[in-house]
Design a protein around this motif. Structure first.
Motif, PDB file in Angstrom:
ATOM      1  N   UNK A  54    -115.358  43.622  20.894  1.00  0.00           N
ATOM      2  CA  UNK A  54    -113.934  43.322  21.091  1.00  0.00           C
ATOM      3  C   UNK A  54    -113.125  44.614  21.123  1.00  0.00           C
ATOM      4  N   UNK A  55    -113.451  45.497  20.183  1.00  0.00           N
ATOM      5  CA  UNK A  55    -112.724  46.769  20.088  1.00  0.00           C
ATOM      6  C   UNK A  55    -112.912  47.601  21.351  1.00  0.00           C
ATOM      7  N   UNK A  56    -114.142  47.675  21.837  1.00  0.00           N
ATOM      8  CA  UNK A  56    -114.415  48.478  23.038  1.00  0.00           C
ATOM      9  C   UNK A  56    -113.720  47.900  24.268  1.00  0.00           C
ATOM     10  N   UNK A  57    -113.720  46.597  24.386  1.00  0.00           N
ATOM     11  CA  UNK A  57    -113.042  45.959  25.523  1.00  0.00           C
ATOM     12  C   UNK A  57    -111.546  46.258  25.500  1.00  0.00           C
ATOM     13  N   UNK A  58    -110.982  46.224  24.303  1.00  0.00           N
ATOM     14  CA  UNK A  58    -109.551  46.505  24.164  1.00  0.00           C
ATOM     15  C   UNK A  58    -109.245  47.970  24.493  1.00  0.00           C
ATOM     16  N   UNK A  59    -110.087  48.867  23.943  1.00  0.00           N
ATOM     17  CA  UNK A  59    -109.868  50.301  24.158  1.00  0.00           C
ATOM     18  C   UNK A  59    -110.028  50.675  25.638  1.00  0.00           C
ATOM     19  N   UNK A  60    -110.936  49.982  26.330  1.00  0.00           N
ATOM     20  CA  UNK A  60    -111.164  50.266  27.744  1.00  0.00           C
ATOM     21  C   UNK A  60    -110.195  49.502  28.657  1.00  0.00           C
ATOM     22  N   UNK A  61    -109.291  48.745  28.004  1.00  0.00           N
ATOM     23  CA  UNK A  61    -108.262  47.998  28.731  1.00  0.00           C
ATOM     24  C   UNK A  61    -108.872  47.047  29.767  1.00  0.00           C
ATOM     25  N   UNK A  62    -109.959  46.388  29.350  1.00  0.00           N
ATOM     26  CA  UNK A  62    -110.608  45.412  30.233  1.00  0.00           C
ATOM     27  C   UNK A  62    -109.922  44.065  30.015  1.00  0.00           C
ATOM     28  N   UNK A  63    -109.346  43.543  31.051  1.00  0.00           N
ATOM     29  CA  UNK A  63    -108.527  42.338  30.925  1.00  0.00           C
ATOM     30  C   UNK A  63    -109.309  41.057  30.819  1.00  0.00           C
ATOM     31  N   UNK A  64    -110.065  40.926  29.754  1.00  0.00           N
ATOM     32  CA  UNK A  64    -110.816  39.691  29.518  1.00  0.00           C
ATOM     33  C   UNK A  64    -110.378  39.139  28.159  1.00  0.00           C
ATOM     34  N   UNK A  65    -110.084  37.860  28.109  1.00  0.00           N
ATOM     35  CA  UNK A  65    -109.618  37.243  26.875  1.00  0.00           C
ATOM     36  C   UNK A  65    -110.831  36.857  26.023  1.00  0.00           C
ATOM     37  N   UNK A  66    -110.806  37.243  24.750  1.00  0.00           N
ATOM     38  CA  UNK A  66    -111.978  37.057  23.890  1.00  0.00           C
ATOM     39  C   UNK A  66    -111.762  35.907  22.912  1.00  0.00           C
ATOM     40  N   UNK A  67    -112.750  35.025  22.858  1.00  0.00           N
ATOM     41  CA  UNK A  67    -112.804  33.955  21.862  1.00  0.00           C
ATOM     42  C   UNK A  67    -113.992  34.220  20.949  1.00  0.00           C
ATOM     43  N   UNK A  68    -113.747  34.337  19.666  1.00  0.00           N
ATOM     44  CA  UNK A  68    -114.829  34.530  18.702  1.00  0.00           C
ATOM     45  C   UNK A  68    -115.373  33.159  18.295  1.00  0.00           C
TER      46      UNK A  68
END
Length: 219
Positions: free
Chosen positions: A69-83
């Protein structure tokens, strides 16, 4: 109708297949990838695979859910995450949302609630599953009830000297140390301490300190 594209990251194959079957049965969902680790998700995205939503466990090898989740956010990848996880502790919920997750579900969630959550997140909503939401509500209720049961310090009729002694007891000072600090005899300090114990109906000094903290007499 345009379908919501979904990625799955779950290291238990039986669980992953079960979720995939549920999602594939929906007309508006399309599972575009299902893997067993966070690293495989990052690899898929690196190849150019596009998805709207990622459903991920937290406990996985080769990049766990929180790191993913952290890496996706830092890389600004526009995918919504559901845990989707077995972990129901508040610290994991808070960390997930802090890192950028849009929703948090525990694995005993009903199928209807999971589907509602996915549709809600697809519309850019945020969601916390009912079980955890009610757990937090119950905690707030208990906190309010505890707060409402607090004793008004004025009802205890504590003298200014007793409050001074209480504060120093809270700092861990002994009767002798307090007597020197307040220029009182040790016996006088002992008398104030016993008076504090009696007025607060505490069994001993540790119980007195606990009572004082719970009722706002000490911070």
């Amino acid at each position: 109708m345009e379908k919501t594209k979904i990625l799955l990251a779950e290291d238990h194959l039986v669980v992953r297949n079960g979720i995939k079957l549920l999602l594939d049965a929906q007309d508006n969902f399309e599972v575009v990838g299902d893997v067993g680790s966070g690293k495989e998700i990052l690899d898929l995205i690196a190849t150019g695979l596009e998805a709207d939503i990622l459903i991920t466990d937290l406990t996985m090898d080769n990049v766990d859910g929180l790191q993913l989740i952290k890496e996706l956010y830092q890389k600004n990848i526009g995918i919504r995450v559901i845990v989707l996880t077995m972990l129901d502790e508040e610290q994991y919920v808070a960390q997930s949302f802090r890192f950028g997750a849009k929703a948090y579900l525990v694995k005993n969630v009903a199928a209807d609630e999971m589907l509602f959550c996915i549709n809600h997140v697809a519309k850019d909503g945020r969601y916390l599953c009912e079980e955890l939401a009610m757990k937090l509500v119950d905690k707030l209720i208990n906190k309010e009830e505890t707060r409402s049961c607090k004793i008004d310090p004025a009802e205890l009729s504590l003298s200014s000297r007793e409050l001074e002694v209480l504060e120093l007891l809270g700092e861990g000072l002994t009767n002798l140390e307090i007597s020197k600090k307040l220029f009182l005899s040790k016996r006088t300090v002992e008398g104030h301490r016993q008076s504090l114990i009696d007025k607060t109906k505490s069994k001993n000094t540790p119980a007195l300190i606990k009572f004082a903290i719970q009722n706002g007499l000490l911070k």
